[in-house]
Design a protein around this motif. Structure first.
Motif, PDB file in Angstrom:
ATOM      1  N   THR A 197      24.929  64.861  55.873  1.00  0.00           N
ATOM      2  CA  THR A 197      24.973  65.333  54.487  1.00  0.00           C
ATOM      3  C   THR A 197      23.941  64.637  53.614  1.00  0.00           C
ATOM      4  O   THR A 197      23.626  65.103  52.531  1.00  0.00           O
ATOM      5  CB  THR A 197      26.358  65.103  53.883  1.00  0.00           C
ATOM      6  N   ARG A 243      16.834  51.874  40.415  1.00  0.00           N
ATOM      7  CA  ARG A 243      17.214  52.249  39.054  1.00  0.00           C
ATOM      8  C   ARG A 243      18.344  51.350  38.599  1.00  0.00           C
ATOM      9  O   ARG A 243      19.166  50.937  39.408  1.00  0.00           O
ATOM     10  CB  ARG A 243      17.696  53.702  39.011  1.00  0.00           C
ATOM     11  N   LEU A 245      21.681  51.040  36.468  1.00  0.00           N
ATOM     12  CA  LEU A 245      22.766  51.793  35.851  1.00  0.00           C
ATOM     13  C   LEU A 245      23.602  50.835  35.034  1.00  0.00           C
ATOM     14  O   LEU A 245      23.939  49.760  35.508  1.00  0.00           O
ATOM     15  CB  LEU A 245      23.681  52.435  36.905  1.00  0.00           C
ATOM     16  N   THR A 289      24.247  47.070  37.122  1.00  0.00           N
ATOM     17  CA  THR A 289      24.330  47.752  38.399  1.00  0.00           C
ATOM     18  C   THR A 289      22.974  48.314  38.791  1.00  0.00           C
ATOM     19  O   THR A 289      22.268  48.877  37.973  1.00  0.00           O
ATOM     20  CB  THR A 289      25.359  48.890  38.334  1.00  0.00           C
ATOM     21  N   ASN A 338      20.916  50.801  41.557  1.00  0.00           N
ATOM     22  CA  ASN A 338      21.006  51.881  42.531  1.00  0.00           C
ATOM     23  C   ASN A 338      19.695  51.942  43.299  1.00  0.00           C
ATOM     24  O   ASN A 338      18.641  52.104  42.709  1.00  0.00           O
ATOM     25  CB  ASN A 338      21.287  53.207  41.817  1.00  0.00           C
ATOM     26  N   ARG A 340      38.742  53.815  45.572  1.00  0.00           N
ATOM     27  CA  ARG A 340      39.293  54.781  44.619  1.00  0.00           C
ATOM     28  C   ARG A 340      39.814  56.019  45.319  1.00  0.00           C
ATOM     29  O   ARG A 340      40.298  56.938  44.692  1.00  0.00           O
ATOM     30  CB  ARG A 340      38.221  55.148  43.586  1.00  0.00           C
ATOM     31  N   SER A 346      35.590  45.920  43.655  1.00  0.00           N
ATOM     32  CA  SER A 346      34.664  46.600  42.753  1.00  0.00           C
ATOM     33  C   SER A 346      33.388  45.795  42.578  1.00  0.00           C
ATOM     34  O   SER A 346      33.443  44.563  42.402  1.00  0.00           O
ATOM     35  CB  SER A 346      35.310  46.798  41.387  1.00  0.00           C
ATOM     36  N   PRO A 347      32.227  46.450  42.611  1.00  0.00           N
ATOM     37  CA  PRO A 347      30.993  45.741  42.280  1.00  0.00           C
ATOM     38  C   PRO A 347      31.087  45.131  40.892  1.00  0.00           C
ATOM     39  O   PRO A 347      31.625  45.736  39.976  1.00  0.00           O
ATOM     40  CB  PRO A 347      29.933  46.851  42.319  1.00  0.00           C
ATOM     41  N   GLY A 348      30.592  43.896  40.777  1.00  0.00           N
ATOM     42  CA  GLY A 348      30.609  43.238  39.481  1.00  0.00           C
ATOM     43  C   GLY A 348      31.694  42.201  39.341  1.00  0.00           C
ATOM     44  O   GLY A 348      31.666  41.393  38.407  1.00  0.00           O
ATOM     45  N   TYR A 385      28.863  53.677  48.209  1.00  0.00           N
ATOM     46  CA  TYR A 385      28.069  54.793  48.758  1.00  0.00           C
ATOM     47  C   TYR A 385      26.987  54.295  49.716  1.00  0.00           C
ATOM     48  O   TYR A 385      25.834  54.769  49.706  1.00  0.00           O
ATOM     49  CB  TYR A 385      27.447  55.615  47.614  1.00  0.00           C
ATOM     50  N   SER A 431      23.730  56.026  51.663  1.00  0.00           N
ATOM     51  CA  SER A 431      23.357  57.258  50.978  1.00  0.00           C
ATOM     52  C   SER A 431      22.314  56.911  49.921  1.00  0.00           C
ATOM     53  O   SER A 431      22.025  55.740  49.672  1.00  0.00           O
ATOM     54  CB  SER A 431      24.570  57.916  50.307  1.00  0.00           C
ATOM     55  N   LEU A 432      21.777  57.945  49.294  1.00  0.00           N
ATOM     56  CA  LEU A 432      20.808  57.701  48.238  1.00  0.00           C
ATOM     57  C   LEU A 432      21.469  57.126  46.996  1.00  0.00           C
ATOM     58  O   LEU A 432      20.794  56.695  46.074  1.00  0.00           O
ATOM     59  CB  LEU A 432      20.098  59.015  47.877  1.00  0.00           C
ATOM     60  N   ALA A 433      22.792  57.133  46.990  1.00  0.00           N
ATOM     61  CA  ALA A 433      23.527  56.660  45.814  1.00  0.00           C
ATOM     62  C   ALA A 433      23.971  55.201  45.940  1.00  0.00           C
ATOM     63  O   ALA A 433      24.751  54.733  45.120  1.00  0.00           O
ATOM     64  CB  ALA A 433      24.759  57.553  45.593  1.00  0.00           C
ATOM     65  N   THR A 446      24.860  51.617  45.417  1.00  0.00           N
ATOM     66  CA  THR A 446      24.841  50.837  44.184  1.00  0.00           C
ATOM     67  C   THR A 446      25.544  49.502  44.394  1.00  0.00           C
ATOM     68  O   THR A 446      26.492  49.400  45.184  1.00  0.00           O
ATOM     69  CB  THR A 446      25.541  51.568  43.021  1.00  0.00           C
TER      70      THR A 446
END
Lengths: 343, 343
Positions: free
Chosen positions: A87, A155, A157, A161, A163, A231, A241-243, A306, A309-311, A313
């Motif tokens: 995918t 990037r 976020l 964060t 990405n 989640r 959780s990140p952070g 993720y 994947s390209l997402a 983070t």
């Protein structure tokens, strides 16, 4: 964003083809430590001497592709290197690292009007470099057995964060470089081996080679901990959780970490006000072959969403916390002598 | 090939269906900059009229691209969105996205969901927020639009690849046509209307509004220039059907019916005189030229691969040929006049 981190994230290096990443790291530690490259392609640096012998490991490679053949009409068939879900392929921008340099490309998808991705056979994803024939593709420098990587751009976020597709495990490579700089400046009272490993994503092959040359008393692989599923109600993993800080990956699909070592790390983090959690996750790390060889091991990770994947983070402050903790481990390594004796 | 700056500028502007204002602003600005008059209606359709008298020929492009719009800001910090236009979950899941707010762009990622479980009409977005409050502090609101992250277009081999080529490529060509015709606009015989419509991807809503504007005016020929979903995968050329690089496509029929034989015949005369190859095809979709009731229509298309993804691709040669064909239409307006019935 830190310049070195940005450089590591944007430098391509799929499994088995980590040369460019290795060059970045070699340049970064030049002047701090003497480096060597072993037969497996791992980059090694040793700082300090004596006991205990610590191993910090992070893998240089990312998942990607290997071109296997070229069709008559100029498309590049490939095999995946590492766990790449189908995918993620559709509609992806890639770079083919050809013989004449880097070539932009894409992995196309049948439009929804013609059935969409669902209608495509599993083996029909190909890399398109805009060639019209096999001869043209080869003239452009695309040949069988050249690698290809996902195109990506870091990037930010929401402030803390980041990405970027290659966070796994270039953030770990970054943390090791910073820790190596620190070790060179502060001469740890023990031997510390920094290993930037190769071919981790295709079976921990680089890490398996680490045992051939050196003995270690403690191994701490630095890697990602997939945390998207907290989640989704997946009860096989611990919500992280990140952070909220780094985490010790005590249980995953291939290892159960050393509990005494983990407890020591938790106490150490507490003394230095570093938020450190622990939990269960999927996957495996470079620590697996070391643990199988009897070396106490705990993966030090950051929660990452993720993964593959390209997402992808993660939290920048978590990355910095890992770097800080590596420094504190080296500062307090003498305490590990007792721990090793007891194990 | 270098991407023309004017095309790159158009591609850089986000313009999801219903949110075309910034792009409509840019198009108006450019038209006025050529010394022509730009007209605009309440749906942000933009058009310019070059020349006067008969025949009256309209050429349509659409401003909008497919995207999503925020429907919910969740307490956990995730965002829910619904699709505007037709999306394949294979390309919308697990990718970088951007939300366009009044204060700029907020970067995020779409949360990956297995395609078999994904609803193609909706999306979940992660901007690294942890609460509803975080989201509102970022300036996010329900009904803000979002797109796949804008990256500069690229030219692998013979291809031009970008998000939103459908239908920004035609907007570019119509603006170039306007630029070249502007110096002699006042002296031209025949009225050429270059129309840039809104909300095409969600049911030709802008075109329907535009149609009301022109309800009382006889139109001799109505062209839409859009994208034809073409396959570009191994062996696809042998399947028959339009292919990239073989010239503009004359869509003889689609779900709107059969196009005007008269206009098709005249168009082929123009193409033949300019040595432009024409592919003829029928399609399963719709075209906006047919919305103008009573107006004879003709649909021209680019063969476009990976339509409705972030890697839409056309062949550079088709871009050049379509450019020449549109100029040919403008210089051969007399061929497109209706034959007036004797009374």
């Amino acid at each position: 964003m830190d310049t070195l981190l940005n450089q590591l994230l944007t430098t391509p290096g799929v499994s088995g083809f980590e040369e460019r990443v290795r060059t970045v790291i070699e340049s970064a530690v030049d002047g701090y430590a003497h480096t060597s490259v072993d037969e497996a392609g791992n980059l090694l640096a040793t700082v300090g001497s004596g006991s205990p012998a610590l191993l910090f490991a992070a893998h240089m490679d990312e998942t990607g592709f290997l071109v296997t053949s070229i069709t008559d009409d100029g498309f590049l068939r490939f095999r995946k290197l590492g766990a790449v879900d189908d995918t993620v392929l559709a509609g992806a921008l890639v770079t083919v690292h050809g013989e004449n340099g880097d070539l932009p490309g894409l992995i196309g998808i049948r439009p929804p009007h013609l059935g969409g991705g669902r209608s495509m056979p599993a083996d029909s994803f190909v890399i398109d470099i805009g060639a019209a024939s096999s001869a043209e593709a080869q003239q452009m420098g695309a040949t069988p057995l050249v690698p290809a990587s996902f195109r990506r751009e870091p990037r930010i976020l929401g402030g803390d964060t980041i990405n970027c597709r290659s966070l796994d495990d270039r953030f770990g490579c970054y943390a090791l470089v910073r820790a190596c700089e620190y070790a060179a400046a502060h001469t740890p009272g023990c031997r510390v081996v920094f290993a930037w490993t190769a071919q981790s994503e295709v079976g921990l092959r680089g890490a398996r080679s680490l045992l051939h040359a050196l003995d270690y008393d403690v191994a701490i692989p630095v890697d990602a901990c997939e945390s998207s599923s907290d989640r989704d109600g997946d009860y096989t993993v611990t919500p992280l959780s990140p952070g909220d800080g780094p985490a010790l990956r005590l249980v995953d699909d291939a290892s159960i970490a050393s509990r005494p070592l983990a407890q020591w790390l938790m106490r150490l983090a507490g003394r230095h006000n570093i938020a450190l959690r622990s939990g269960a996750a999927g996957g495996s790390t470079d620590g697996v072959p070391l643990q199988e060889a009897g070396v106490p091991m705990v993966p030090l990770t950051i929660p990452m969403r993720y993964v593959h994947s390209l997402a992808e983070t993660a939290s920048i402050s978590d990355i910095e916390a890992v770097t800080t903790l590596l420094k504190r481990i080296m500062d307090s390594a003498v305490e590990l002598k007792d721990l090793i004796g007891r194990q | 090939m270098q991407i023309p700056g004017a095309l790159a500028d158009l591609l850089a502007v986000p313009a999801v269906s219903g949110y075309e204002v910034p792009l409509a602003d840019l198009v108006c600005e450019q038209i006025e900059g050529f010394g022509l008059h730009a007209r605009r209606d309440s749906m942000d359709n933009v058009w310019t009229v070059i020349g006067s008298g008969r025949p009256r020929v309209v050429i349509f492009a659409h401003l909008d691209e497919i995207g999503f719009v925020i429907t919910r800001l969740e307490d956990c910090g995730l965002i829910r969105a619904r699709a505007l236009g037709s999306w394949d979950p294979y390309v919308s899941q697990g990718v970088p996205v951007e939300i366009v707010t009044g204060n700029g762009v907020v970067a995020g990622v779409s949360v990956p969901t297995p395609p078999e479980a994904a609803d193609p009409a909706s999306l979940t977005i992660d901007v690294a927020a942890r609460s509803h409050r975080d989201l509102t502090d970022m300036g996010l609101e329900v009904l803000q639009p979002l797109t796949m992250t804008r990256v500069p277009p690229m030219c692998p081999g013979n291809l031009v690849v970008s998000r939103a080529l459908d239908n920004r490529i035609t907007c570019y060509l119509l603006l170039e046509l306007a630029r070249s015709l502007a110096p002699d606009a006042g002296a031209r015989e025949g009225e050429l209307v270059l129309a840039f419509t809104s909300q095409e991807e969600v049911g030709f809503r802008g075109t329907r509004g535009f149609a009301r504007e022109f309800r009382s005016l006889p139109i001799d020929a109505c062209f839409s220039v859009d994208a034809y979903p073409a396959m570009r995968e191994p062996g696809s050329a042998a399947l028959g059907g339009p292919v990239l690089g073989a010239g503009p496509i004359l869509r003889r029929a689609d779900l709107e019916g059969v196009g005007s034989q008269r206009i098709a015949h005249a168009l082929k005369r123009v193409a033949h005189s300019l040595s432009i190859p024409i592919q003829e095809a029928h399609a399963q979709g719709h075209n906006q030229a047919s919305v103008l009731a009573d107006s004879p229509w003709c649909a021209l298309d680019f063969a476009m691969a990976s339509l409705h993804s972030a890697v839409e691709a056309i062949d550079q040669r088709d871009l050049e040929q379509m450019h020449n064909l549109l100029h040919g239409i403008a210089e051969s307006m007399e061929l497109f006049g209706r034959e007036e019935k004797a009374t």
